[in-house]
Design a protein around this motif. Sequence first.
Motif: not given
Length: 391
Positions: A107-123
């Motif tokens: 997973w060194d080439d993975a992008i990690v994002v958080s959707a917790h309490g945030r808008e879903l569209r950018p995720v």
Amino acid sequence: MITVIGFDGGPLPEPARAALASATLVAGGRRHLDAAEVPHAAERIVLGALDALYAALPSHENVCVIASGDPGFFGIVRQLREYGLEINVLPAPSSVATAFAAIGLSWDDAIVVSAHGRELRPVANVCRAFPKVAVLTGPGAGARELGAELPDRTFVVAQRLGHPDQRIETLSSHAAAHAEFADPHVLLCLDESRLTSERGWIAGFGGVPGTWALPESDFAHRASMITKSEVRALALSRLAPRPGRLVWDIGAGSGSVGVECARFGAAVVAVERDAESCDRIRANAATHGVAVEVVTADAALALDRLPQPDAVFVGGGGVDVIAACAATRAATVVVALAAIERVPEAISLLTKSDRAVDGVLLQSSRLSALPGDAHRFAAANPVFLLWGERR
């Protein structure tokens, strides 16, 4: 001193057990407090907002906060530090690392994002743009909701990681849209057609490309029907592509604008009515190693079923197409025109959609060789570039 203990569902290591045994105040999620060996005499605070914890701190010297996995990775460490507290962190493996380990994938080439309490569209847009994305989900922003937003992807949904009832499911994004999952869960969103075994040297997104406004020769195109590099350079500066944003490339032709936006990490949907040109767009995207979702359709008939954009480039289409693009929620709409007669109408349409309009006439002359080691500057066809920015 506050000790922040990372908890992955397994036995705590000795330093964490020792800190917990001496604590007079222990805060954490309800499931963490129930699972850990909290001293009977210690005050317990079930964390929601942190106000209750902050209010109780003056009465205690030994405080423990229990959090999932690595508390410094999208966790509570940042909030405690911002409050000015001195903390000692004892991390466990992050839930993302644990999820990838469960399926035996690096997973060194993975992008990690958080959707917790945030808008879903950018995720969702990051999941469109990159082949390997880990999503830290939250209520109303999980695998089910993302499955309804995304094209065909492979989802790995890791629920209750580290607990006896841990469950890991692999399914399509379309199937996930109709399934139920325990909250919170970790979602791995994979575009298996673009996964690579190549070893990199930097984790996650590699940043902006080294060059942009690439020469036309870097793209397959028909009879010079391509947005020239000078025009692309200015268009990119107005579209501002980056991770989390979705760009429409309308009347895409060769897809050169959309491909360049994707190289900056944006999600891209290209609309082109000519099937042969659509094949070129896919080939150009593959050549540059990016994802461009191609829709073969007349733009006037297709726009209302596309995900809403953050920016739009209109390289082809009539009055109705410009009007429809101007009416979207996009922050910026960029229109390229060759005919001077179309300019006033395009300005009017952008203005009527409550946009501040600006533009330039781009006239460039390129260095061209002549016989006998001589050179001249050969004029290219002028292009009107307009942009309307949402007020």
